[in-house]
Scaffold this active site. Structure first.
Site, short mmCIF file in Angstrom:
data_model
loop_
_atom_site.label_atom_id
_atom_site.label_comp_id
_atom_site.label_asym_id
_atom_site.label_seq_id
_atom_site.Cartn_x
_atom_site.Cartn_y
_atom_site.Cartn_z
N ASN A 152 0.81 -1.23 0.00
CA ASN A 152 0.00 0.00 0.00
C ASN A 152 0.84 1.28 0.00
OD1 ASN A 152 0.77 -0.61 2.63
ND2 ASN A 152 -1.04 0.29 3.54
N LYS A 175 12.48 -7.54 1.34
CA LYS A 175 11.59 -8.35 0.51
C LYS A 175 10.31 -7.55 0.35
CE LYS A 175 8.35 -10.74 0.25
NZ LYS A 175 7.14 -10.44 -0.59
N GLU A 249 4.39 -4.27 12.47
CA GLU A 249 3.44 -3.16 12.26
C GLU A 249 2.28 -3.74 11.49
OE1 GLU A 249 3.68 -0.20 13.50
OE2 GLU A 249 5.77 -0.09 14.11
N CYS A 283 -3.23 1.33 6.76
CA CYS A 283 -3.40 0.67 8.07
C CYS A 283 -4.11 1.61 9.05
CB CYS A 283 -2.05 0.25 8.61
SG CYS A 283 -0.86 1.60 8.58
N GLU A 385 -10.91 -5.20 9.59
CA GLU A 385 -10.25 -4.25 8.70
C GLU A 385 -10.73 -4.50 7.26
OE1 GLU A 385 -6.03 -4.90 7.93
OE2 GLU A 385 -5.71 -2.76 8.17
P1 TAP Z 1 0.38 -9.26 4.01
O1 TAP Z 1 -0.37 -10.17 3.16
O2 TAP Z 1 0.54 -9.56 5.44
O3 TAP Z 1 1.82 -9.11 3.31
C1 TAP Z 1 2.83 -8.25 3.82
C2 TAP Z 1 4.18 -8.75 3.37
O4 TAP Z 1 4.43 -10.02 3.97
C3 TAP Z 1 4.27 -8.99 1.85
O5 TAP Z 1 5.58 -8.68 1.41
C4 TAP Z 1 4.01 -10.48 1.75
O6 TAP Z 1 4.55 -11.03 0.56
C5 TAP Z 1 4.76 -10.97 2.98
N1 TAP Z 1 4.40 -12.31 3.45
C6 TAP Z 1 3.26 -13.01 3.24
N2 TAP Z 1 3.35 -14.23 3.83
C7 TAP Z 1 4.56 -14.30 4.42
C8 TAP Z 1 5.25 -15.30 5.18
N3 TAP Z 1 4.71 -16.49 5.44
N4 TAP Z 1 6.48 -15.03 5.64
C9 TAP Z 1 7.06 -13.84 5.39
N5 TAP Z 1 6.48 -12.87 4.66
C10 TAP Z 1 5.24 -13.08 4.19
O7 TAP Z 1 -0.21 -7.78 3.97
P2 TAP Z 1 -0.65 -6.96 2.70
O8 TAP Z 1 -1.94 -7.50 2.21
O9 TAP Z 1 0.49 -6.86 1.74
O10 TAP Z 1 -0.85 -5.53 3.35
C11 TAP Z 1 -2.01 -5.16 3.97
C12 TAP Z 1 -1.92 -5.26 5.48
O11 TAP Z 1 -0.79 -4.53 5.95
C13 TAP Z 1 -3.11 -4.67 6.17
O12 TAP Z 1 -3.54 -5.50 7.20
C14 TAP Z 1 -2.57 -3.36 6.74
O13 TAP Z 1 -3.27 -2.87 7.84
C15 TAP Z 1 -1.18 -3.73 7.06
N6 TAP Z 1 -0.35 -2.52 7.13
C16 TAP Z 1 0.07 -2.11 8.35
C17 TAP Z 1 0.81 -0.94 8.45
C18 TAP Z 1 1.28 -0.48 9.80
S1 TAP Z 1 2.40 0.66 9.86
N7 TAP Z 1 0.81 -0.98 10.89
C19 TAP Z 1 1.11 -0.20 7.31
C20 TAP Z 1 0.65 -0.66 6.09
C21 TAP Z 1 -0.08 -1.84 6.01
P3 TAP Z 1 3.68 -11.14 -0.81
O14 TAP Z 1 2.51 -10.24 -0.68
O15 TAP Z 1 4.64 -10.68 -1.84
O16 TAP Z 1 3.32 -12.57 -0.95
#
Ligand code: TAP
Length: 487
Positions: A152, A175, A249, A283, A385
């Site tokens: 995002n 990564k 986070e 987030c 969320e």
């Molecule tokens: P996730 O699906 O959790 O993915 C985040 C990162 O983790 C991606 O690079 C993903 O890789 C990787 N990942 C997935 N499975 C993993 C595993 N088993 N081991 C290690 N890494 C793994 O989140 P998203 O859909 O990208 O982002 C949305 C979420 O992020 C929301 O819940 C949002 O609230 C949260 N977020 C939080 C913040 C803060 S500061 N608290 C800021 C922004 C977003 P791939 O996607 O490449 O497979």
């Protein structure tokens, strides 16, 4: 910039064509494939960690002022390339070009902020029970950091980790999310331009479950700095095979409370900005609004009108649009599911509710900013969320009820209040169980104050001096002295 980085990994200061499977990266506004990335193989992940370990030996021993200069150079390089980097981000992520450019400039701000902090890593001398002993508390870098980031905010969420880690004297393997890898690779090319030593910053691409997991499990990684969903954060915590430092986070379901004393125009303006900016894929997006009964009708009217006024467009063609495409089909489908759930349970649609019409939107992941009123806590929009352009509104009768509803969640990242009455402001801000409370504004995170979640929203902080502490160990050096000879 995108074709230049296709199928490349940045390891030990060298651009290598990856050996793993190719993964397509799409433009979410048009559905076209922009280019492919290479999924890093276990051997390539190992190479990156080994390079970071080797570089750590010298980077951690470099005078802080030299690390500071390197981060300033990185900030300058990023600012100079802001336009091209922003274009890369818009193409792969969907947010309008002007907003992407703003994010790149904030990455540059993080570089300069942590460049300044790099020279302020000081310790303490602690009193002992006898006067012949000094206890020095010194701070030392943790080691090699594995940074795993979501799609995002593809520049800032890499940048906060990279800048704080490097300022502290750590080295890093990044990564990025599969959906937005090219912004991270563009950052690596700025690292190269800034003439950072080889191996200090490495970028490996590929899926989280393989490449991200390989970093989590690698014995050469001392700390994982993760931003993403609570589910994956928990999985990472559980699947670490050895003890590692973790910053997580994670997600949230952020509330806004609007009291009877609030400036209604300001509250509606703030609510629209923080509910729908980046298509709600933040987030700290406002997901649910609690509004005092006497002003509820007037507030909802303003909110719905402001949501309907937002301009949606392909962010490359219309750089100044308010919102662009969503990053992929997944958050769009979740938004539709949460909307359907709310409507089925009795909520009233007051703005949006469908995709915008026209050929320009036919193949992209577009949806109109959507407001539903008359919500209850039986509805997903009020308890989970959404991570999309949907906000629910519910009426409250007393401040205690508002606090109870706002805190009725496993999350604790950010909350918002609009009120003019100082007593209300103090009462609410001290009772909201969140790491961030923004009052009469919706910018819950700024670079020089700590930013972090409670409960299932995570552990650790980014931003501020606290953000750099996450990359430092404390060492206690206790020295006993003798009287000098020949005194
Ligand atoms: P996730 O699906 O959790 O993915 C985040 C990162 O983790 C991606 O690079 C993903 O890789 C990787 N990942 C997935 N499975 C993993 C595993 N088993 N081991 C290690 N890494 C793994 O989140 P998203 O859909 O990208 O982002 C949305 C979420 O992020 C929301 O819940 C949002 O609230 C949260 N977020 C939080 C913040 C803060 S500061 N608290 C800021 C922004 C977003 P791939 O996607 O490449 O497979």
């Amino acid at each position: 910039m995108i074709t230049e980085f296709a199928e490349k990994l940045f390891i030990d200061g060298i651009w290598r064509t990856g050996e793993g499977a190719r993964i397509p990266v799409e433009n979410p506004a048009t559905g076209e494939v922009l280019a492919h990335i290479a999924a890093a193989t276990p051997a390539e992940v190992d190479l990156a960690v080994t390079a970071a370990r080797k570089a750590f030996k010298s980077w951690s021993r470099l005078a802080p002022v030299e690390r500071s200069k390197a981060l300033h150079r990185l900030g300058d390089a990023v600012s100079a390339e802001a336009d091209t980097m922003a274009r890369t981000m818009t193409l792969e992520q969907g947010k309008p070009l002007n907003e992407a450019r703003g994010e790149i400039l904030k990455l540059a701000e993080a570089c300069h902020f942590y460049a300044e902090e790099a020279v302020r890593i000081h310790g303490e001398i602690v009193p002992n029970t006898t006067t012949d002993i000094d206890s020095l508390v010194v701070r030392e870098p943790i080691g090699v950091v594995g940074a795993i980031t979501p799609w995002n905010y593809p520049a800032e969420l890499v940048g906060w980790k990279l800048c704080a880690a490097l300022a502290a004297g750590c080295t890093i393997v990044i990564k990025p999310a599969e959906l937005t890898p090219f912004t991270a690779l563009a950052i690596a090319s700025m690292v190269e331009k800034a003439k950072m030593p080889a191996g200090v910053v490495n970028v490996v691409t590929g899926s989280g479950s393989t490449v991200g997991q390989a970093l989590v499990e690698h014995p050469g990684v001392d700390k994982i700095a993760f931003t993403g969903s609570s589910a994956v954060g928990l999985h990472i915590q559980r699947s670490c095979p050895t003890i590692k430092r973790l910053s997580l986070e994670l997600g949230c379901n952020c509330p806004l409370i609007v009291t009877a004393s609030a400036d209604l125009d300001a509250a509606a303006k703030g609510a629209v900005r923080r509910s729908f900016r980046n298509m709600g894929q933040i987030c700290i997006a406002i997901n649910r609004i609690y509004v005092a009964r006497p002003i509820a009708e007037a507030f909802v009217r303003r909110l719905a009108e402001a949501a309907d006024r937002l301009v949606i467009a392909n962010g490359i063609e219309r750089p100044d649009a308010d919102v662009g495409a969503m990053a992929s089909a997944e958050p769009l489908n979740k938004t539709k599911a949460h909307l359907a759930d709310a409507l089925a349970k009795g909520a009233k649609l007051v703005a949006g509710g469908s995709a915008p019409e026209g050929d320009a939107f036919a193949r992209g992941h577009f949806f109109r900013p959507t407001v539903v009123a008359g919500c209850t806590h039986d509805m997903k929009v009020m308890t989970e969320e959404t991570f999309g352009p949907l906000v629910g509104v519910m009426v409250f009768d007393g401040l205690d009820e508002a606090v109870e509803l706002a805190n009725d969640t496993p999350y604790g990242l950010a909350s918002y209040v609009y009120a003019k009455d100082m007593d209300e402001i103090r009462y609410l801000s001290s009772r909201l169980d969140y790491g961030n409370v923004a009052v009469n504004n919706v910018d819950a995170g700024i670079m020089n104050a700590p930013y972090g979640g409670r409960k299932q929203s995570g552990v650790g902080y980014e931003h501020g001096r606290e953000g750099m502490l996450e990359y430092l160990n404390f060492k206690h050096v206790r020295i006993r002295y003798d009287e000098p000879k020949g005194r």
